[in-house]
Design a protein around this motif. Structure first.
Motif, PDB file in Angstrom:
ATOM      1  N   TRP A 156       9.221 -13.159   1.396  1.00 26.18           N
ATOM      2  CA  TRP A 156       7.843 -13.212   1.900  1.00 26.18           C
ATOM      3  C   TRP A 156       7.104 -11.922   1.568  1.00 26.18           C
ATOM      4  O   TRP A 156       5.939 -11.947   1.138  1.00 26.18           O
ATOM      5  N   LEU A 157       7.782 -10.767   1.751  1.00 25.66           N
ATOM      6  CA  LEU A 157       7.163  -9.485   1.440  1.00 25.66           C
ATOM      7  C   LEU A 157       6.811  -9.382  -0.042  1.00 25.66           C
ATOM      8  O   LEU A 157       5.742  -8.883  -0.408  1.00 25.66           O
ATOM      9  N   GLU A 158       7.715  -9.864  -0.901  1.00 31.22           N
ATOM     10  CA  GLU A 158       7.446  -9.827  -2.340  1.00 31.22           C
ATOM     11  C   GLU A 158       6.250 -10.697  -2.690  1.00 31.22           C
ATOM     12  O   GLU A 158       5.413 -10.329  -3.523  1.00 31.22           O
ATOM     13  N   ASP A 159       6.139 -11.854  -2.041  1.00 25.91           N
ATOM     14  CA  ASP A 159       4.991 -12.733  -2.285  1.00 25.91           C
ATOM     15  C   ASP A 159       3.691 -12.046  -1.857  1.00 25.91           C
ATOM     16  O   ASP A 159       2.672 -12.146  -2.540  1.00 25.91           O
ATOM     17  N   GLN A 160       3.737 -11.330  -0.722  1.00 24.05           N
ATOM     18  CA  GLN A 160       2.551 -10.603  -0.274  1.00 24.05           C
ATOM     19  C   GLN A 160       2.179  -9.498  -1.259  1.00 24.05           C
ATOM     20  O   GLN A 160       0.995  -9.291  -1.563  1.00 24.05           O
ATOM     21  N   ARG A 161       3.180  -8.805  -1.773  1.00 24.14           N
ATOM     22  CA  ARG A 161       2.919  -7.736  -2.744  1.00 24.14           C
ATOM     23  C   ARG A 161       2.348  -8.287  -4.035  1.00 24.14           C
ATOM     24  O   ARG A 161       1.437  -7.705  -4.628  1.00 24.14           O
ATOM     25  N   GLN A 162       2.873  -9.424  -4.468  1.00 24.69           N
ATOM     26  CA  GLN A 162       2.375 -10.041  -5.700  1.00 24.69           C
ATOM     27  C   GLN A 162       0.896 -10.392  -5.575  1.00 24.69           C
ATOM     28  O   GLN A 162       0.154 -10.324  -6.547  1.00 24.69           O
ATOM     29  N   ARG A 163       0.483 -10.775  -4.381  1.00 20.99           N
ATOM     30  CA  ARG A 163      -0.913 -11.158  -4.161  1.00 20.99           C
ATOM     31  C   ARG A 163      -1.749  -9.996  -3.625  1.00 20.99           C
ATOM     32  O   ARG A 163      -2.885 -10.184  -3.209  1.00 20.99           O
ATOM     33  N   ASN A 164      -1.152  -8.800  -3.643  1.00 19.56           N
ATOM     34  CA  ASN A 164      -1.865  -7.579  -3.259  1.00 19.56           C
ATOM     35  C   ASN A 164      -2.385  -7.627  -1.825  1.00 19.56           C
ATOM     36  O   ASN A 164      -3.470  -7.139  -1.523  1.00 19.56           O
ATOM     37  N   VAL A 165      -1.621  -8.245  -0.928  1.00 23.40           N
ATOM     38  CA  VAL A 165      -2.032  -8.370   0.470  1.00 23.40           C
ATOM     39  C   VAL A 165      -1.583  -7.131   1.237  1.00 23.40           C
ATOM     40  O   VAL A 165      -0.394  -6.808   1.251  1.00 23.40           O
ATOM     41  N   PRO A 166      -2.509  -6.400   1.888  1.00 30.23           N
ATOM     42  CA  PRO A 166      -2.102  -5.233   2.669  1.00 30.23           C
ATOM     43  C   PRO A 166      -1.342  -5.655   3.921  1.00 30.23           C
ATOM     44  O   PRO A 166      -1.633  -6.693   4.517  1.00 30.23           O
ATOM     45  N   LEU A 167      -0.340  -4.862   4.331  1.00 30.91           N
ATOM     46  CA  LEU A 167       0.513  -5.213   5.465  1.00 30.91           C
ATOM     47  C   LEU A 167       0.616  -4.044   6.440  1.00 30.91           C
ATOM     48  O   LEU A 167       0.374  -2.901   6.081  1.00 30.91           O
TER      49      LEU A 167
END
Length: 544
Positions: A97-108
């Motif tokens: 899930w974290l990798e998917d967020q990083r791929q889409r440039n989503v800040p966390l």
């Protein structure tokens, strides 16, 4: 031997590769990860070991465990503490899930990650049944620190700050870059990645309902990644880059990948990587710009604007003397990046519309396939064809108007509305759906489906995707597909048939205008095959 100096013993020793001491702690960690379901390559990467070393440790499992039991009670209890399968699975899914967020440039933020971890743990525990309900997990900050260390997570953005004045100032920054480089709107480009669930129907359709009731992996969860882009003038769209989780799916058997209407690349999780992007930039983008500039009497130079997604290498400008690459600030990328202002959403609406048109063409009439049969046989090659048609449908007005926020001076279609355009497309989709007997589909269903492409992966989707990816890892690599080829003999026979048919039409045609029109049209249509024939003959002569 005479004349040769003996090698110094210190040189010999230094030439040998240094041996890395593998402690009992590391060996037990390898075994723990292996029993938790991780692959050899994943364990090796996480712990900085060779895959062969990890395999040796696995093969000596019993000896290593026996050694750990001889250790002091304090040491043994610390090293052999068992982490449950629920915890192992939760952390593996959380990493995905974290990798998917990083791929889409989503800040966390840490709190968001902790909340997702707790949610995954609860769902997995519920799936395991009552036997696992006794284990408690609070997703503490201490757990988070250890989680980062265990999975060797790269740096990712935390606690995103609200967009600053960069939104207002960047157009001025860009304007100065354009002025300095003397770029025209034809020479300024933007590209961005977007996900596409290529086999997904609106909620409520009987296809969607039936699929949910079936066990196993859902085809509506199968996602691919597309890199879409074009220039600011809107008159040049780049060939889409498609990244899929399989290099050689059975649907592509017999097709030549270089001749597909997309650039086909694969990654087991259907994500773009720096390697894929590097290759795209060097071998596709730069040559495409050079060809476009030559055709339009422009100087061979370009400005490429990118966001700072993990898959975008930072040294791209060093790879070309003619292309300058500028990166948007993280806090403003989603707000001003042109391809995020309506190109991706408009493309997906066109793709869904084309899919329904395809369905209607295939099922309308007697002795045609049923809707269920069509959808069962709808494969990734059908999707590729429909992606090409949908991308072709995007007009210059769509491609140009999205630059309004970042470079308003270059926008020629000031009155064009992306919102109105997508609304019209959604209405057309609803009409097509009703013609295909999906009477229950309304505009809100279509809007929800289009929005779902950009939503976070749910816990259920993460579990299903992990199963699919794990199954793909265990399968052997497919053999390269046999390419469809035309021999000179086959082409020669085809030409003779064309000429015989033309002879019949022209000799019996009642109208001279018909005769010349048909002859010209057929000759133009088969001209590409004549060029192929001539090229094959030329190569044959060279070889002989």
């Amino acid at each position: 031997m005479p004349g040769k100096r003996p090698l110094n013993s210190t040189v010999i020793r230094s030439a040998k590769r240094e041996r890395k001491a593998i402690t009992l702690d590391i060996k037990l960690e390898v075994l723990r990860r292996f029993e938790g379901g991780e692959k050899l390559s994943q364990i090796a990467k996480a712990l900085g070991l060779a895959v062969s070393t990890v395999a040796t440790i696995r093969d000596n499992k019993e000896k290593i465990k026996a050694s750990s039991q001889i250790a002091t009670p304090l040491r043994a209890s610390r090293l052999t503490r068992h982490r449950s399968a629920v915890m192992e699975n939760m952390e593996r899914l959380l990493s995905m899930w974290l990798e998917d967020q990083r791929q889409r440039n989503v800040p966390l933020s840490v709190s968001i990650i902790q909340e997702k971890a707790k949610s995954l743990f609860d769902d997995l525990q519920h799936e395991q049944g009552e036997s696992s309900q006794t284990e408690k997990f609070s997703a503490s900050k201490g757990w988070f620190v250890r989680f980062k260390e265990r999975h060797c997570l790269p740096h990712f953005k935390m606690n995103s700050t609200p967009p600053s004045s960069n939104v207002d100032t960047y157009p001025e920054v860009l304007k100065s870059i354009i002025k300095e480089g003397e770029y025209t709107p034809q020479q300024v480009f933007n590209v961005d990645e977007t996900g596409l669930y290529w086999k997904r129907m609106p909620e409520g359709t009987f296809i969607s309902v039936e699929e949910k009731a079936e066990p196993g992996f859902k085809s509506s969860k199968d996602r691919l990644m597309l890199l879409l882009g074009g220039n600011a003038a809107g008159d040049f769209k780049l060939k889409p880059l498609l990244v899929y989780h399989s290099e050689n799916p059975s649907a592509l058997k017999g097709y030549s990948k270089p001749n597909l209407p997309v650039i086909w690349r694969s990654n087991k999780k259907a994500w773009a990587t720096k390697g894929i992007f590097h290759e795209w930039f060097t071998y596709f983008f730069c040559p495409a710009v050079e060809k476009y500039c030559a055709q339009n009497d422009l100087t061979n130079k370009a400005l490429l604007i990118l966001d700072s997604a993990p898959c975008h290498p930072v040294n791209l400008s060093d790879l070309s003397d003619n292309v300058r690459v500028e990166y948007l600030h993280d806090s403003t990328a989603d707000i001003v990046q042109p391809m995020s202002q309506g190109v991706a959403s408009t493309f997906k609406a066109h793709y869904l519309k084309r899919t329904f048109e395809h369905l209607l063409e295939t099922t309308d009439g007697e002795d045609k396939a049923t809707v269920r049969e069509f959808w069962r046989n709808y494969d990734i090659m059908d999707a590729v064809d429909n992606i090409a048609v949908a991308w072709e449908e995007l007009k210059p007005a769509t491609m140009n108007s999205v630059w309004k926020k970042i470079w308003p001076e270059c926008v020629q279609f000031q009155s064009f509305s992306q919102t109105d355009n997508i609304t019209r497309l959604q209405q057309n989709i609803v009409t097509l759906a009703k013609n295909v007997t999906f009477e229950e589909v309304v505009e809100a269903d279509v809007g929800q489906l289009l929005q779902s492409h950009e939503e976070d992966l749910s816990n259920e989707e993460l579990m299903q995707l992990e199963q699919e990816w794990a199954a793909g890892e265990e399968e052997s690599e497919d053999a390269p597909p046999a390419l469809r080829q035309l021999t000179t003999e086959a082409l020669s026979v085809a030409f003779s048939h064309f000429e015989a048919g033309l002879q019949i039409l022209t000799s019996n045609s009642p109208d001279d205008e018909w005769k010349s029109k048909v002859s010209r049209a057929i000759n133009d249509a088969v001209n590409c095959y004549r060029e192929l024939y001539n090229e094959k003959k030329r190569r044959s002569k060279q070889l002989s």
